[in-house]
Design a protein around this motif. Structure first.
Motif, PDB file in Angstrom:
ATOM      1  N   THR A   1       0.827  -1.264   0.137  1.00  0.00           N
ATOM      2  CA  THR A   1      -0.029  -0.164  -0.056  1.00  0.00           C
ATOM      3  C   THR A   1       0.957   1.362   0.164  1.00  0.00           C
ATOM      4  OG1 THR A   1      -0.074  -0.116   2.479  1.00  0.00           O
ATOM      5  CG2 THR A   1      -1.886  -1.024   1.146  1.00  0.00           C
ATOM      6  N   ARG A   2       2.009   1.056   0.545  1.00  0.00           N
ATOM      7  CA  ARG A   2       2.856   2.755   0.686  1.00  0.00           C
ATOM      8  C   ARG A   2       4.448   2.156   0.596  1.00  0.00           C
ATOM      9  NH1 ARG A   2       5.018   5.705   4.751  1.00  0.00           N
ATOM     10  NH2 ARG A   2       5.004   8.167   4.296  1.00  0.00           N
ATOM     11  N   TRP A   3       5.130   3.000   0.068  1.00  0.00           N
ATOM     12  CA  TRP A   3       6.852   2.933   0.004  1.00  0.00           C
ATOM     13  C   TRP A   3       7.222   4.131   0.616  1.00  0.00           C
ATOM     14  CZ3 TRP A   3      10.720   4.086  -3.519  1.00  0.00           C
ATOM     15  CH2 TRP A   3      11.696   3.644  -3.469  1.00  0.00           C
ATOM     16  N   ASP A   4       7.945   4.269   1.474  1.00  0.00           N
ATOM     17  CA  ASP A   4       8.531   5.569   1.755  1.00  0.00           C
ATOM     18  C   ASP A   4      10.185   5.887   1.357  1.00  0.00           C
ATOM     19  OD1 ASP A   4       9.975   3.916   3.588  1.00  0.00           O
ATOM     20  OD2 ASP A   4       9.152   4.688   5.430  1.00  0.00           O
ATOM     21  N   GLY A   5      10.693   4.885   0.508  1.00  0.00           N
ATOM     22  CA  GLY A   5      11.902   4.834   0.093  1.00  0.00           C
ATOM     23  C   GLY A   5      12.662   3.803   0.657  1.00  0.00           C
ATOM     24  N   SER A   6      12.477   3.197   1.973  1.00  0.00           N
ATOM     25  CA  SER A   6      13.019   2.583   2.484  1.00  0.00           C
ATOM     26  C   SER A   6      12.277   1.021   3.396  1.00  0.00           C
ATOM     27  CB  SER A   6      14.025   2.971   3.842  1.00  0.00           C
ATOM     28  OG  SER A   6      13.333   3.554   4.770  1.00  0.00           O
ATOM     29  N   VAL A   7      10.823   1.314   3.530  1.00  0.00           N
ATOM     30  CA  VAL A   7       9.963   0.502   4.033  1.00  0.00           C
ATOM     31  C   VAL A   7       8.842   0.400   3.154  1.00  0.00           C
ATOM     32  CG1 VAL A   7       8.641   0.022   6.067  1.00  0.00           C
ATOM     33  CG2 VAL A   7      10.756   0.866   6.414  1.00  0.00           C
ATOM     34  N   LEU A   8       8.488  -0.893   2.662  1.00  0.00           N
ATOM     35  CA  LEU A   8       7.180  -1.256   1.929  1.00  0.00           C
ATOM     36  C   LEU A   8       6.128  -1.669   2.877  1.00  0.00           C
ATOM     37  CD1 LEU A   8       6.108  -1.356  -1.120  1.00  0.00           C
ATOM     38  CD2 LEU A   8       6.606  -3.808  -0.694  1.00  0.00           C
TER      39      LEU A   8
END
Length: 492
Positions: A221-228
């Motif tokens: 649902t979401r990726w912040d650049g280091s955590v999916l």
């Protein structure tokens, strides 16, 4: 002179151009132009997953080229790379390029392929709609180069979104190269379109043994650049996200031109679209309601179109073909043939059974060895194989594929076939298999192609491979090529 223009320089477009020139060698009678949007000459897309894990260059290696250097010019095929098409003018029968140039055609072949699907994951798109750094698809050589460069700079964990054929090939290649790999798949098991539940469970276990963790029944649902982040708030650490969630036919040109479009560009058994001067083949074509997405049907379609356009067989028809899917990854071999019945154990542990006649439930034979990463299932109806699944069972692949594709009878003791006892079935030999039998699926090389190359002077295995490229893909056809080479040598 008849002018044929092919839009798309992928594996389907390249094959139809080759077949056209073979059917009409005289360029004064048939002009063939291939327009490709990529800067590369046609190459084997199947090998992109191996290229990503193979080195810093990425993209297709020279051995992945479908034809050797200079082949297109020598065969009087005008290949134009880095040439995107803007639109099709059906009234004047011209295609307009992105720079405004117009090219006339008497017949147009659409081989525009498919585009990767981008799932709705927050944080993977930049404001301009492009994928953010660290997020990649793997559909073409540019994708491969970009992904390889990113992995070199950020060698941390990799998450793949989608556990289909391509996703698992990439996952296994990256794991073999030393990456920490997680596959996120929304269904109950990977390759759910090809495998049954038991085969899927064994596959997950086999992938785990290769260092690939599979998370099923989950959506990113979401990726912040280091955590999916997954739908259940589970988290996967990753600096790289590879989108392998399927693809959709590229139909924009056809739709804008007013052609009939469903899921793909609608074609009939002649591969003609709603405009008889335009054909469509490969991943962009919808035939009898189906978009195959596989290489072998695309090549069969190319042969049909070329036979009609060159006059070699004006009545040629494509009525569909057999379905063979093979995952040849690092340390893992998965094959799916045809279609298997649902609810394997609906009638008890022995599997479904019934009268052996049209419409009857197939006889199902299974062997399941989860600890060894092995699973085999063969569905037989009316004495013929109608579907099969093989996970970690390479021994019977060759025999079962030939038996399935040629609708040959199988013995009552199907178990003996699964166990690789070749003498238990009248398997085709190099002398008995038809010339059209496909030996190398990666490069579309048939027995007839090998025989022709032998007749043209390629008189040993290395020469046959150089001439036809058989065996330069996944390597699964090596023994078959050796067998045909030996047969040709003995035949003199």
């Amino acid at each position: 002179m008849k002018r044929v223009v092919v839009i798309g320089a992928g594996m389907a477009g390249a094959r139809v151009a080759e077949e056209l020139r073979q059917g009409q060698p005289d360029p004064a009678l048939l002009a063939v132009t291939v327009l490709g949007s990529e800067p590369e000459a046609p190459y084997n897309r199947i090998m992109l997953s191996h290229a990503v894990a193979g080195g810093p260059a990425g993209g297709p290696a020279p051995t992945a080229r479908l034809k050797p250097q200079g082949w297109w010019a020598r065969n009087h095929i005008r290949l134009r790379t880095a040439t995107p098409v803007r639109c099709i003018d059906r009234v004047t029968r011209e295609v307009e390029l992105a720079d405004g140039e117009r090219i006339a055609y008497d017949h147009l072949v659409l081989a525009t392929g498919a585009a990767p699907r981008v799932p709705p994951i927050e944080g993977i798109l930049a404001p301009d709609g492009a994928l953010k750094p660290g997020v990649s698809t793997l559909r073409d050589a540019a994708d491969a180069r970009g992904l390889t460069a990113h992995l070199s700079a950020h060698p941390g964990p990799v998450a793949l979104i989608g556990g289909g054929f391509i996703g698992l090939e990439v996952a296994c290649a990256l794991a073999a190269a030393g990456h920490d790999v997680v596959v996120v798949h929304p269904r109950a098991w990977p390759m759910n379109g090809c495998l049954d539940a038991a085969g899927g469970a064994v596959l997950v276990r086999a992938l785990g043994a290769l260092g690939v963790r599979v998370v099923t029944g989950a959506r990113a649902t979401r990726w912040d650049g280091s955590v999916l982040t997954l739908g259940d708030d589970d988290e996967v650490d990753c600096r790289t996200v590879v989108l392998t969630a399927g693809s959709g036919p590229r139909t924009e040109l056809a739709r804008a031109a007013g052609l009939e479009v469903g899921h793909g560009v609608v074609v009939d058994d002649t591969l003609a679209t709603s405009d008889r001067a335009i054909s469509a083949i490969g991943d962009c074509a919808q035939h009898r309601g189906v978009v195959s997405g596989l290489v072998a049907p695309a090549w069969d379609q190319a042969v049909t179109v070329a036979a009609r356009l060159t006059g070699a067989d004006p009545d040629a028809r494509y009525t569909g073909g057999t379905t063979v899917t093979r995952l040849k990854a690092f340390g893992l071999d998965v094959v799916a043939l045809g279609e298997v019945a649902e609810d394997v154990f609906a009638d008890g542990p022995g599997g479904a059974s019934g009268a052996d006649g049209p419409g009857a439930a197939p006889e199902i034979t299974t062997i399941c060895e989860p600890a060894r990463g092995r699973y085999a299932r063969v569905d037989v109806s009316c004495g013929r194989v109608v579907g099969a699944i093989l996970v970690g069972h390479p021994e019977p692949v060759g025999i079962l594929t030939q038996v399935y594709e040629n609708a040959l009878p199988v013995p009552d003791d199907v178990l003996s076939v699964i166990l690789g006892r070749a003498e238990a079935v009248a398997a085709p030999t190099p002398s008995t298999m038809p010339a059209a039998a496909v030996i190398c699926r990666c490069n579309g090389v048939s027995k007839g192609d090998l025989v022709a190359a032998w007749g043209d002077g390629a008189r040993d295995r290395s020469a046959l491979v150089e001439r036809t490229r058989a065996g330069t893909g996944c390597g699964g056809c090596t023994s078959a090529v050796d067998g045909i080479c030996g047969w040709l040598r003995e035949a003199g």
